[in-house]
Write an enzyme that holds these catalytic residues in place. Structure first.
Site, PDB file in Angstrom:
ATOM      1  N   ASP A   1       2.212  -7.101  13.843  1.00 43.65           N
ATOM      2  CA  ASP A   1       2.978  -6.035  13.231  1.00 43.65           C
ATOM      3  C   ASP A   1       4.046  -5.472  13.930  1.00 43.65           C
ATOM      4  O   ASP A   1       5.186  -5.118  13.417  1.00 43.65           O
ATOM      5  CB  ASP A   1       2.105  -4.830  12.631  1.00 43.65           C
ATOM      6  CG  ASP A   1       1.038  -5.370  11.533  1.00 43.65           C
ATOM      7  OD1 ASP A   1       1.498  -6.301  10.881  1.00 43.65           O
ATOM      8  OD2 ASP A   1       0.026  -4.541  11.288  1.00 43.65           O
TER       9      ASP A   1
ATOM     10  N   TYR B   1       9.999  -0.152   8.290  1.00 44.45           N
ATOM     11  CA  TYR B   1       8.687  -0.623   8.552  1.00 44.45           C
ATOM     12  C   TYR B   1       8.095   0.299   9.866  1.00 44.45           C
ATOM     13  O   TYR B   1       7.298   0.730   9.525  1.00 44.45           O
ATOM     14  CB  TYR B   1       8.789  -1.938   9.248  1.00 44.45           C
ATOM     15  CG  TYR B   1       7.602  -2.786   9.294  1.00 44.45           C
ATOM     16  CD1 TYR B   1       6.996  -3.425   8.452  1.00 44.45           C
ATOM     17  CD2 TYR B   1       6.859  -2.500  10.655  1.00 44.45           C
ATOM     18  CE1 TYR B   1       5.835  -4.229   8.609  1.00 44.45           C
ATOM     19  CE2 TYR B   1       5.557  -3.288  10.755  1.00 44.45           C
ATOM     20  CZ  TYR B   1       5.037  -3.916   9.785  1.00 44.45           C
ATOM     21  OH  TYR B   1       3.727  -4.634   9.895  1.00 44.45           O
TER      22      TYR B   1
ATOM     23  N   HIS C   1      -1.490  -2.133  14.654  1.00 46.95           N
ATOM     24  CA  HIS C   1      -1.199  -1.055  13.792  1.00 46.95           C
ATOM     25  C   HIS C   1      -2.861  -0.171  13.489  1.00 46.95           C
ATOM     26  O   HIS C   1      -3.088   0.840  12.768  1.00 46.95           O
ATOM     27  CB  HIS C   1      -0.656  -1.440  12.788  1.00 46.95           C
ATOM     28  CG  HIS C   1      -0.860  -0.966  11.299  1.00 46.95           C
ATOM     29  ND1 HIS C   1      -1.115  -1.676  10.124  1.00 46.95           N
ATOM     30  CD2 HIS C   1      -0.937   0.312  10.827  1.00 46.95           C
ATOM     31  CE1 HIS C   1      -1.289  -0.975   9.038  1.00 46.95           C
ATOM     32  NE2 HIS C   1      -1.202   0.327   9.411  1.00 46.95           N
TER      33      HIS C   1
ATOM     34  N   GLU D   1      -6.343  -7.004   9.487  1.00 47.50           N
ATOM     35  CA  GLU D   1      -5.984  -6.391   7.907  1.00 47.50           C
ATOM     36  C   GLU D   1      -5.562  -7.551   7.291  1.00 47.50           C
ATOM     37  O   GLU D   1      -4.924  -8.742   7.633  1.00 47.50           O
ATOM     38  CB  GLU D   1      -4.407  -5.500   8.127  1.00 47.50           C
ATOM     39  CG  GLU D   1      -4.183  -4.852   6.714  1.00 47.50           C
ATOM     40  CD  GLU D   1      -3.139  -3.722   6.962  1.00 47.50           C
ATOM     41  OE1 GLU D   1      -2.569  -3.654   7.939  1.00 47.50           O
ATOM     42  OE2 GLU D   1      -2.966  -2.997   5.978  1.00 47.50           O
TER      43      GLU D   1
ATOM     44  N   HIS E   1       0.897  -1.232   0.096  1.00 46.85           N
ATOM     45  CA  HIS E   1       0.032   0.211   0.044  1.00 46.85           C
ATOM     46  C   HIS E   1       0.807   1.285   0.017  1.00 46.85           C
ATOM     47  O   HIS E   1       0.816   2.093   0.638  1.00 46.85           O
ATOM     48  CB  HIS E   1      -1.007  -0.119   1.147  1.00 46.85           C
ATOM     49  CG  HIS E   1      -0.805  -0.275   2.520  1.00 46.85           C
ATOM     50  ND1 HIS E   1       0.160   0.610   3.179  1.00 46.85           N
ATOM     51  CD2 HIS E   1      -1.510  -1.027   3.290  1.00 46.85           C
ATOM     52  CE1 HIS E   1       0.388  -0.075   4.530  1.00 46.85           C
ATOM     53  NE2 HIS E   1      -0.657  -1.034   4.509  1.00 46.85           N
TER      54      HIS E   1
ATOM     55  N   HIS F   1      -4.836  -9.784  14.188  1.00 43.56           N
ATOM     56  CA  HIS F   1      -5.120  -8.398  13.514  1.00 43.56           C
ATOM     57  C   HIS F   1      -5.909  -8.665  12.201  1.00 43.56           C
ATOM     58  O   HIS F   1      -5.882  -9.669  11.655  1.00 43.56           O
ATOM     59  CB  HIS F   1      -3.660  -7.747  12.984  1.00 43.56           C
ATOM     60  CG  HIS F   1      -3.686  -6.604  12.219  1.00 43.56           C
ATOM     61  ND1 HIS F   1      -4.633  -5.800  12.313  1.00 43.56           N
ATOM     62  CD2 HIS F   1      -2.646  -6.076  11.588  1.00 43.56           C
ATOM     63  CE1 HIS F   1      -4.154  -4.525  11.714  1.00 43.56           C
ATOM     64  NE2 HIS F   1      -2.867  -4.574  11.204  1.00 43.56           N
TER      65      HIS F   1
ATOM     66  N   HIS G   1       5.530 -10.293  10.196  1.00 44.49           N
ATOM     67  CA  HIS G   1       6.387  -9.942   9.077  1.00 44.49           C
ATOM     68  C   HIS G   1       7.857 -10.180   9.260  1.00 44.49           C
ATOM     69  O   HIS G   1       8.373  -9.707  10.249  1.00 44.49           O
ATOM     70  CB  HIS G   1       6.542  -8.590   8.423  1.00 44.49           C
ATOM     71  CG  HIS G   1       4.777  -8.006   8.175  1.00 44.49           C
ATOM     72  ND1 HIS G   1       4.142  -8.585   7.212  1.00 44.49           N
ATOM     73  CD2 HIS G   1       4.085  -7.483   8.676  1.00 44.49           C
ATOM     74  CE1 HIS G   1       2.993  -8.202   6.841  1.00 44.49           C
ATOM     75  NE2 HIS G   1       2.686  -7.363   7.787  1.00 44.49           N
TER      76      HIS G   1
ATOM     77  N   ASP H   1      -3.491  -8.777   5.137  1.00 40.97           N
ATOM     78  CA  ASP H   1      -2.239  -9.649   4.805  1.00 40.97           C
ATOM     79  C   ASP H   1      -2.212 -10.751   6.175  1.00 40.97           C
ATOM     80  O   ASP H   1      -1.158 -11.545   5.951  1.00 40.97           O
ATOM     81  CB  ASP H   1      -0.923  -8.550   5.069  1.00 40.97           C
ATOM     82  CG  ASP H   1      -0.932  -7.664   6.079  1.00 40.97           C
ATOM     83  OD1 ASP H   1      -2.122  -7.233   6.690  1.00 40.97           O
ATOM     84  OD2 ASP H   1       0.045  -7.179   6.470  1.00 40.97           O
TER      85      ASP H   1
HETATM   86 FE1  FEO Z   1      -1.440  -4.089   9.650  1.00 37.54          FE
HETATM   87 FE2  FEO Z   1       0.691  -6.465   8.438  1.00 37.54          FE
HETATM   88  O1  FEO Z   1      -0.878  -5.732   8.803  1.00 37.54           O
END
Ligand code: FEO
Length: 387
Positions: A163, A191, A144, A80, A24, A78, A222, A82
């Site tokens: 995250d 990041y 996040h 989101e 993004h 989370h 991640h 991903d």
């Molecule tokens: Fe806020 Fe890796 O997603």
């Protein structure tokens, strides 16, 4: 696709996104990973999932250990996509599984997936009995998204941090002591600058809570897993979230006919004369997400644009929009630029730097092409204002 054992009966079963170059708007030059973890206990538990297009890869890794239908709990730290993108497929296979999530996680998942799954909504400090282990939860809103939480296994001293502490870094190695330290730290900094920075006050709250935990492994969602440099990455997060800067200047600009570039060089000379480390970042050549990595720890933020059609250049406007959103605090700003007749750009840049709550040095505005005397004078003016 092999799973990787993180600790006895705890496996990394995520996906590696080797070709990802844009997350993004954030340039991910080294790709990324989406880390899911499988805990084999009386209750088989999956921590998070992966982006939907890597679901098969995750399923293959899980299937090396157990039949995915045997999963009892899926912890969604989370919403989101991903991390939740493969939840629908997992829940289709593990039909009896319960999704463990925060109150806002339940709301978000239902909204994203029109989900009619078994939910168990937990709050901070609740724990879930897995058999030989328990899983404890801490809600970490805005690190996040509003729904975020982290999960902790006290018996294994293992924090699933989602995250937080992550990096966009694709690698077949899974641990920090297997990968180049400087690269991993650089990606962790990038990041933080591009994902976590606006939520630094919430990060400080989380660090307070995490500081009370006995941690031997931090397993983020991640990048690589921290097991050898835990104190180092926690200290970095303390520094970044406290907005600690270096005595450093970053000069960010774009130029039409090189006049604004000449002003940028004069400004650079002023900082060099004061022995302040300086970085020049021309827009269009450098990606704004790389520039933000430098901005995060720089005390002086200088932004230059010529005037085009009564406005700053679109590249500069794009960067300033991004900068304002990521909201670094307590910086000194300097707006500069060249112009032919209207000359609006410098005031527009200064306005946005002011909206960022930066303390501003006097702006620098030069018509057409500054000569050598003009450029020397700019250097002197800036030098006089630097502490
Ligand atoms: Fe806020 Fe890796 O997603």
């Amino acid at each position: 696709m092999k799973p990787i054992e993180v600790k006895e009966d705890i496996y990394w079963v995520g996906g590696i996104d080797w070709d990802l170059r844009n997350f993004h708007g954030y340039s991910t030059n080294r790709g990324s990973t989406y880390n899911a973890y499988l805990i084999i206990d009386d209750k088989v538990t999956l921590i998070d999932t992966v982006k939907s297009y890597l679901c098969d890869e995750m399923m293959e890794r899980i299937s090396e250990i157990i039949d995915p239908a045997e999963i009892d709990y899926v912890v969604s730290n989370h919403v989101e996509m991903d991390h939740s993108g493969s939840l629908p497929e997992i829940m289709e296979v593990a039909k009896e599984a319960t999704v463990i999530t925060s109150p806002k996680g339940e709301k978000g998942l239902k909204s994203h997936y029109d989900a009619d799954w078994n939910f168990k909504v937990i709050d901070s400090n609740e724990s879930l009995d897995l058999g030989r282990r328990s899983l404890e939860f801490v809600l970490t809103p805005m690190v996040h998204w509003p729904d975020n939480m982290v999960s902790y296994l006290p018996e294994d001293k293992l924090l699933f941090s989602n995250d937080a502490f992550g990096q966009h870094y694709a690698s077949s190695e899974r641990f920090d002591d297997q990968t180049p330290y400087d690269i991993v730290m650089e990606e962790a900094k990038k990041y933080y600058a591009n994902i976590v920075l606006p939520y630094s006050s919430q990060v400080q709250n989380v660090l307070g809570t995490v500081g009370d935990l006995d941690i031997e492994i931090i397993a983020p969602s991640h990048g690589i897993i921290w097991r050898s440099n835990i104190e180092e990455i926690i200290q970095k997060y303390k520094k970044w979230s406290a907005n600690e800067t270096e005595e450093e200047a970053i000069i960010i600009y774009d130029t039409m006919w090189e006049s604004t570039a000449k002003i940028a060089t004069s400004i650079q000379r002023a900082f060099e004369a004061k022995d302040i480390n300086t970085k020049m970042r021309k827009l269009g050549v450098n990606h704004i997400s790389d520039i933000m990595t430098d901005v995060m720890t720089a005390e002086y933020i200088c932004v230059g644009s010529p005037t085009l059609n009564n406005n700053m250049l679109p590249t500069v406007a794009s960067f300033l929009t991004y900068l304002k959103g990521l909201a670094p605090k307590d910086r000194t700003g300097l707006a500069f630029g060249s112009y032919g007749w209207g000359g609006q750009s410098v005031g527009q840049v200064a306005d946005i730097l002011e909206e960022c709550d930066f303390e501003l040095l006097d702006p620098i505005k030069e018509q057409y092409i500054p000569n050598d005397d003009n450029l020397d004078e700019i250097t002197e003016r800036v030098k006089e204002q630097i502490k």
